[in-house]
Design an enzyme around this catalytic site. Structure first.
Site, PDB file in Angstrom:
ATOM      1  N   HIS A  49      34.074 -10.377  21.523  1.00 43.43           N
ATOM      2  CA  HIS A  49      34.053 -10.005  22.946  1.00 43.43           C
ATOM      3  C   HIS A  49      33.410  -8.635  23.171  1.00 43.43           C
ATOM      4  O   HIS A  49      33.805  -7.917  24.098  1.00 43.43           O
ATOM      5  CB  HIS A  49      35.472 -10.014  23.534  1.00 43.43           C
ATOM      6  N   ASP A  51      29.711  -8.322  22.592  1.00 42.28           N
ATOM      7  CA  ASP A  51      28.268  -8.466  22.812  1.00 42.28           C
ATOM      8  C   ASP A  51      27.923  -8.287  24.279  1.00 42.28           C
ATOM      9  O   ASP A  51      26.914  -7.651  24.623  1.00 42.28           O
ATOM     10  CB  ASP A  51      27.735  -9.799  22.266  1.00 42.28           C
ATOM     11  N   GLY A 143      35.376 -22.607  19.199  1.00 45.23           N
ATOM     12  CA  GLY A 143      35.005 -21.228  18.933  1.00 45.23           C
ATOM     13  C   GLY A 143      33.878 -21.078  17.931  1.00 45.23           C
ATOM     14  O   GLY A 143      33.608 -19.980  17.457  1.00 45.23           O
ATOM     15  N   SER A 145      30.742 -22.180  18.685  1.00 43.12           N
ATOM     16  CA  SER A 145      29.506 -22.119  19.464  1.00 43.12           C
ATOM     17  C   SER A 145      28.767 -23.447  19.576  1.00 43.12           C
ATOM     18  O   SER A 145      27.539 -23.494  19.565  1.00 43.12           O
ATOM     19  CB  SER A 145      28.574 -21.045  18.879  1.00 43.12           C
ATOM     20  N   SER A 146      29.514 -24.530  19.747  1.00 43.67           N
ATOM     21  CA  SER A 146      28.862 -25.830  19.935  1.00 43.67           C
ATOM     22  C   SER A 146      28.052 -25.865  21.226  1.00 43.67           C
ATOM     23  O   SER A 146      26.955 -26.428  21.269  1.00 43.67           O
ATOM     24  CB  SER A 146      29.904 -26.955  19.935  1.00 43.67           C
ATOM     25  N   ASP A 190      25.741 -15.723  20.383  1.00 42.01           N
ATOM     26  CA  ASP A 190      25.688 -17.110  19.920  1.00 42.01           C
ATOM     27  C   ASP A 190      24.250 -17.612  19.843  1.00 42.01           C
ATOM     28  O   ASP A 190      23.841 -18.235  18.857  1.00 42.01           O
ATOM     29  CB  ASP A 190      26.499 -18.017  20.850  1.00 42.01           C
ATOM     30  N   ASN A 233      37.487 -24.668  26.677  1.00 42.30           N
ATOM     31  CA  ASN A 233      36.125 -24.735  27.219  1.00 42.30           C
ATOM     32  C   ASN A 233      35.896 -23.509  28.101  1.00 42.30           C
ATOM     33  O   ASN A 233      36.500 -23.368  29.156  1.00 42.30           O
ATOM     34  CB  ASN A 233      35.960 -26.025  28.036  1.00 42.30           C
TER      35      ASN A 233
END
Length: 458
Positions: A49, A51, A143, A145-146, A190, A233
């Site tokens: 948390h 970036d 978590g 990064s899909s 990501d 989500n």
């Protein structure tokens, strides 16, 4: 780093997953794919948390990815299908402005974010029609990064289908911006690691300008990912964007307290830069200026000299308009502390001291405590899982990704990996039928994987 995503020829029959995807594509569309594209997920080793506050992070790509098979046509439409039957087909015209429904974050809207980003980069040009089948091996809402990998894969596919050429850095920046169409105000980690990753190394990702530096991980340990099996989500909830807003407000409150112009500043790193202060000095400033009790809207408006209407329109996002109180001290304290831990983590990796595994583990444990207590982005299941991982032999364990569910990443000495996997399996997964059914995709050793790529058939 400014190079383009790799393009290589591959034998379909030698790769079972590609072979199966090709068969699915041919059954669906009655033709063979023209090319394939993939974009990996990631695990963030440390730097959670921060970036979107402008600070460097330290992720690595994982071997799980989003894979697309694609053909190109003149139909003026994009047809999307997924190998997972729970994800429905979707067709959209690409001759007009592509609409993203952020109130209804279906899987195909993430893909269309990437398409829309490239379309805008090309000046709104009419895009080639495409038929696509998507196959994903990244557990959704975990978590890892899909969703960003899907956006990145779509951006890469759209670039290739329209015979354009963009660097990995440009694609990462386009996909970072375009994912915000779905409503998530992320900072770019990501997408950056998905494009800039290289096999065998983690990366320090820095912003403004975007750049990636190799980070050699210690040879005496491996990183194990474990999913707590609680899904979150980001686009369908407001937790993530509330934290973004709290950091934005904290930025302006700290700036005002030091006679800086708060209207110019949006990220906590900008306050540090303007003040030419160290991270330790910023942590002291947070304690001096911001009180630990939650701030009301009225108190913030009074401190910043803005109206309630300005507060809502300039500081809040669409899905945070309902929030009445904001924990500014805790959020800023986490960000500056976590930014310091990222630099310390890289320093240990670079200098390779004898106690490097123990030192890195301690930093990971401090990170989880900060995420849990200051940023409040953990959940009871994740905390339980992290505790189990530490009792099972990990030297360090922490949540990874947005939080509120998803995965932990643990640093485990090489000689203890097998006993660690058994112990975590028995303590967290096997006694719960739902978790036991998900264990194969939920508990695994991960090595640093490569970045997004195009595959052409031989």
């Amino acid at each position: 780093m400014a190079s383009n995503p790799p393009r290589s020829k591959t034998g379909i029959n030698s790769n079972e997953r590609l072979h199966n995807l090709k068969n699915t594509f041919e059954t669906k569309y009655g033709e063979s794919p023209l090319f394939y594209a993939c974009a990996p997920g990631r695990v963030n080793l440390i730097g959670e948390h921060i970036d979107y506050c402008g600070y460097a992070v330290l992720p690595m790509a994982i071997e799980q990815n989003i894979l697309a098979a694609v053909s190109v046509n003149n139909s003026g439409t994009i047809v999307l299908a997924n190998t997972n039957p729970q994800y429905k087909d979707f067709t959209v015209s690409c001759s007009e402005d592509i609409a993203i429904d952020r109130e209804n974050p279906k899987w195909y809207y993430y893909f269309l974010c990437g398409v829309k980003g490239i379309q805008e980069k090309l000046g709104g040009a009419r895009l080639s029609g495409m038929s696509c089948v998507i196959d994903g091996t990244i557990p959704p809402s975990s978590g890892l990064s899909s969703s960003s990998a899907l956006v990145c894969c779509a951006g890469l596919v759209t670039m290739e289908a329209n015979q354009k050429s963009l660097s990995k850095t440009a694609l990462a920046e386009i996909c970072t911006k375009s994912e915000r169409y779905i409503g998530t105000e992320g900072g770019g980690m990501d997408q950056s690691i998905s494009f800039l990753a290289e096999k065998g190394t983690a990366k320090l990702i820095e912003f403004q300008p975007l750049r990636a530096t190799d980070v050699k991980l210690p040879e005496g340990a491996v990183f194990v990912i474990s999913n707590c099996c609680v899904e979150m989500n980001k686009a369908a909830s407001s937790h993530f964007n509330i934290r973004v807003v709290e950091c934005r407000i904290a930025t302006k409150m700290l700036a005002k307290a030091r006679a800086l112009d708060p209207s110019r500043l949006l990220k906590l790193v900008q306050v540090q830069t303007e003040l030419e202060a160290s991270l330790e000095e910023m942590l002291a400033l947070v304690d001096e200026v911001l009180h630990p009790e939650p701030y009301s809207r009225e108190e913030i408006c009074k401190e910043l000299g803005v109206t309630a209407e300005q507060f809502s329109s300039e500081l809040l996002s669409a899905n945070t308009q309902h929030v009445t109180h904001f924990k500014l001290h805790q959020r800023a304290k986490h960000v500056y502390g976590e930014a310091s831990r990222v630099l310390a983590f890289k320093s240990v990796c670079d200098s390779e001291p004898a106690q490097s595994v123990r030192l890195l583990g301690e930093l990971m444990n401090q990170s989880h405590a900060s995420c849990r207590d200051l940023y409040e982005c953990s959940c009871p299941e994740l905390d339980t899982l992290v505790d189990i991982c530490l009792r099972s032999g990990a030297v360090g364990s922490r949540l990874t990704g947005a939080g509120w569910g998803g995965c932990a990443v643990s640093m485990v000495p090489v000689e203890q990996v097998e006993s660690f996997l058994r112990a975590v399996s028995e303590a967290y997964y096997l006694h719960d039928p739902r978790r036991a059914a998900m264990e194969k995709q939920s508990l695994f050793v991960s090595k640093p994987g490569g970045g997004a790529a195009i595959f052409l058939t031989e």
